[in-house]
Design an enzyme around this catalytic site. Structure first.
Site, PDB file in Angstrom:
ATOM      1  N   ASP A  94       0.822  -1.210   0.000  1.00  0.00           N
ATOM      2  CA  ASP A  94       0.000   0.000   0.000  1.00  0.00           C
ATOM      3  C   ASP A  94       0.862   1.270   0.000  1.00  0.00           C
ATOM      4  O   ASP A  94       1.770   1.390   0.832  1.00  0.00           O
ATOM      5  CB  ASP A  94      -0.861  -0.034   1.270  1.00  0.00           C
ATOM      6  CG  ASP A  94      -1.977   0.979   1.260  1.00  0.00           C
ATOM      7  OD1 ASP A  94      -2.880   0.860   0.430  1.00  0.00           O
ATOM      8  OD2 ASP A  94      -1.938   1.901   2.110  1.00  0.00           O
TER       9      ASP A  94
ATOM     10  N   HIS B 144     -10.208  -1.481  -5.759  1.00  0.00           N
ATOM     11  CA  HIS B 144     -11.218  -1.060  -4.784  1.00  0.00           C
ATOM     12  C   HIS B 144     -11.288   0.448  -4.597  1.00  0.00           C
ATOM     13  O   HIS B 144     -12.119   0.931  -3.835  1.00  0.00           O
ATOM     14  CB  HIS B 144     -10.916  -1.738  -3.447  1.00  0.00           C
ATOM     15  CG  HIS B 144      -9.581  -1.306  -2.901  1.00  0.00           C
ATOM     16  ND1 HIS B 144      -8.377  -1.662  -3.491  1.00  0.00           N
ATOM     17  CD2 HIS B 144      -9.255  -0.516  -1.862  1.00  0.00           C
ATOM     18  CE1 HIS B 144      -7.390  -1.115  -2.819  1.00  0.00           C
ATOM     19  NE2 HIS B 144      -7.892  -0.415  -1.825  1.00  0.00           N
TER      20      HIS B 144
HETATM   21  C1  NOJ Z   1      -4.370   3.004  -0.882  1.00  0.00           C
HETATM   22  C2  NOJ Z   1      -5.480   2.018  -0.711  1.00  0.00           C
HETATM   23  O1  NOJ Z   1      -5.694   1.354  -1.916  1.00  0.00           O
HETATM   24  C3  NOJ Z   1      -6.684   2.799  -0.235  1.00  0.00           C
HETATM   25  O2  NOJ Z   1      -7.867   2.036  -0.249  1.00  0.00           O
HETATM   26  C4  NOJ Z   1      -6.389   3.330   1.142  1.00  0.00           C
HETATM   27  O3  NOJ Z   1      -7.433   4.169   1.544  1.00  0.00           O
HETATM   28  C5  NOJ Z   1      -5.076   4.133   1.154  1.00  0.00           C
HETATM   29  N1  NOJ Z   1      -4.014   3.526   0.415  1.00  0.00           N
HETATM   30  C6  NOJ Z   1      -4.597   4.299   2.571  1.00  0.00           C
HETATM   31  O4  NOJ Z   1      -4.169   3.062   3.075  1.00  0.00           O
END
Ligand code: NOJ
Length: 559
Positions: free
Chosen positions: A199, A329
């Site tokens: 992430d 997502h």
């Molecule tokens: C990217 C993720 O894909 C997203 O869903 C998330 O809100 C942010 N990083 C923070 O972790």
């Protein structure tokens, strides 16, 4: 080019909250995933990427982790997870987990300790700064609206949170923190998983200046992006992670990297640099955003879209590697975004988009429901939305005097909840996702768009994806062939050539609802023998000038 299993794989992303509920609480869970593994095997995918299933207060649906080594109660137990891993492996598939180490939850033990006092042993696990004249340390804005800094009473200073205030950023400058993270990674790898999706991993090194970002008129906060994206020590940290732990295992890694350029991606993924295997860039996802950012809608153009793909396809050398995706997502549904989700063209355009993507060089990712042609959902009321990014933006801007109806229009197009409505399994209540009340409403179109109907119909989008995946297994050229663009200035057709040795692929995609004449490119004029590998209409093997039907896709192979 080195041949590896992860270059030859197709990956399927599961967002567990919305995938399949097994215990009627309205929330998808791990036993629900296990129920559907045969479905995924049938589709032919090789690897599952599982969005976070760790313990979390769910401020950001699991991307705010309070314990990296526990499973969220709503999703099941560690025994369930272990059974799932075994069942995945039994079917010859692999599992990659989501690694969220730019930040934790504010309810993680480390942060609960860190915030207590300046001399707490965990203090330096996070990023703290004194205020400036009674205000935040700098003007950076959080991705989820408002300042990226939050005041902490007990220590009388601020902590950094690039996302919600319940997601404090970890301090990677601290070697103790790095070594804790590496042990946690090792703990999961020793359980036998096959890799990680990481992430916002290019955010972990912050520029120590913490300088103000440039203010855009009329906005209270600024983007600090250039101070935390691809920061000064990012390559050191990733190389250290690779050498300390990743390199000991036969796994794959993909780094989510907003703001990454192909030149930087080359550095992150080139084999001899020992960092990651591939990255997710966002250039094609940013195409329909205006200068005001994500919610500032603007039309996209095919010429620009092709330019981005071609740049990435040609810029990454043979020692580096691309990922390929239309959906995840966080993104609206591709058929509603780059295709046509009307009744007449939804299926045909979904298949065309799949062809355009899966025939390029790189590892393709399919997001749950994409293989069914699931669409965006325009909820009538803001009350129906759950996503923190959407809700924070809406409330902040309504308070600042913006028109709520206009904001809702942008939300219909861009909200992350478009991707998060439950997977549509069948025509029963709540699309067979749950026997209870779903945490987020099911898209009302589930009576026509669902897995059951897709499985029954041999001509469905599901079966088309299945065929694309199977083709990849039979033709090395789809994986390893090089890429050459055609018709770069054409505003309606996306066409390219792939080449491996004597073999060639000609890929043709009509991105419009119009009929368009297609002239065989010079490279194929002398071709006498060709084979049609796949098309979303009836067509024969013979390669000659023809008229493309609305959203038609064809792939020819010659040698
Ligand atoms: C990217 C993720 O894909 C997203 O869903 C998330 O809100 C942010 N990083 C923070 O972790």
């Amino acid at each position: 080019m080195k041949r590896t299993w992860w270059k030859e794989s197709v990956i399927y992303q599961i967002y567990p909250r919305s995938f399949k509920d097994s215990n009627s609480d309205g929330i998808g869970d791990i036993p629900g995933i296990i129920e559907k593994l045969d479905y995924l095997k049938e589709l032919g995918i090789d690897v599952i990427w599982l969005s976070p299933v760790y313990e979390s207060p769910n401020d950001d649906n699991g991307y705010d982790i309070s314990d990296y080594q526990k499973i969220m109660d709503e999703f099941g137990t560690m025994e369930d997870w272990e059974r799932m891993l075994a069942e995945i492996h039994n079917r010859g598939m692999k599992l990659i987990m989501d690694l969220v180490v730019n930040h934790t939850s504010d309810e993680h033990y480390w942060f609960m300790e860190a915030r207590k006092s300046k001399d707490n042993p965990y203090r330096d696990y996070y990023i703290w700064r004194p205020g400036e004249n009674g205000k935040e340390p700098n003007n950076w804005e959080s991705a989820f609206s408002g300042s990226a800094w939050e005041y902490n009473e007990a220590t009388a200073d601020y902590y950094l949170h690039l996302f919600s205030k319940k997601q404090p950023d970890l301090n990677w400058e601290n070697p103790k923190l790095r070594s804790e993270v590496f042990s946690m990674i090792k703990w999961w790898l020793d359980k036998g998983i096959d890799g990680f999706r990481m992430d916002v991993i290019n955010f972990i090194s912050k520029d120590p200046s913490y300088a103000d970002g440039e203010i855009v008129e009329g906005k209270p906060y600024a983007s600090g992006a250039k101070y935390f994206m691809n920061g000064p020590k990012i390559h050191d940290y990733l190389n250290e992670m690779n050498q300390a732990v990743l390199s000991e295992y036969d796994i794959m890694t993909v780094g989510e990297m907003p703001g990454v350029t192909p030149e930087q991606a080359e550095l992150y993924t080139r084999e001899n640099r020992e960092e990651l295997n591939m990255v997710f860039h966002f250039e094609h996802m940013d195409l329909d955003a205006g200068s005001g950012g994500k919610w500032d809608l603007r039309p996209w153009s095919l010429v620009e879209l092709k330019k981005i793909f071609t740049k990435w396809q040609t810029r990454l050398s043979d020692e580096a590697w691309n990922s390929l995706y239309w959906n995840n997502h966080d993104q609206p549904r591709v058929v509603s975004r780059f295709g046509n989700d009307s009744e007449a063209y939804r299926e045909i355009s979904a298949k065309m988009l799949a062809t355009a993507l899966h025939m390029m060089r790189g590892t393709p990712y399919i997001y749950q429901g994409e293989e069914l042609g699931m669409t965006n959902v325009p909820f009538d009321s803001i009350e129906d939305y759950q996503d923190i990014e959407t809700l924070n933006m809406y409330h902040e801007r309504v308070a600042a005097g913006e028109n709520p109806d206009e904001l809702l229009k942008a939300i219909h197009v861009k909200s992350r909840d478009n991707a998060r409505t439950p997977v549509q399994w069948d025509t029963s209540k709540h699309a067979g996702f749950t026997d209870g009340e779903p945490w987020l409403a099911v898209n009302p179109n589930y009576k026509t768009i669902n897995a059951e109907a897709n499985l029954k119909n041999g001509e469905s989008i599901f079966h088309y994806y299945k065929k694309l995946i199977a083709l990849r297994k039979h033709h090395d050229i789809i994986v390893y062939g090089n890429y050459r663009p055609l018709l770069e200035k054409d505003e309606k057709i996306f066409s390219y050539i792939r080449e491996l040795g004597e073999e060639k692929l000609l890929v043709i995609n009509n991105f419009t609802a119009e009929a368009i004449d297609f002239i065989i490119p010079d490279a194929f004029k002398e071709t006498t023998e060709s084979k049609l590998l796949i098309s979303n209409y009836e067509a024969n093997d013979q390669l000659q000038d023809f008229t493309l039907k609305p959203y038609e896709a064809r792939v020819y192979k010659t040698n």
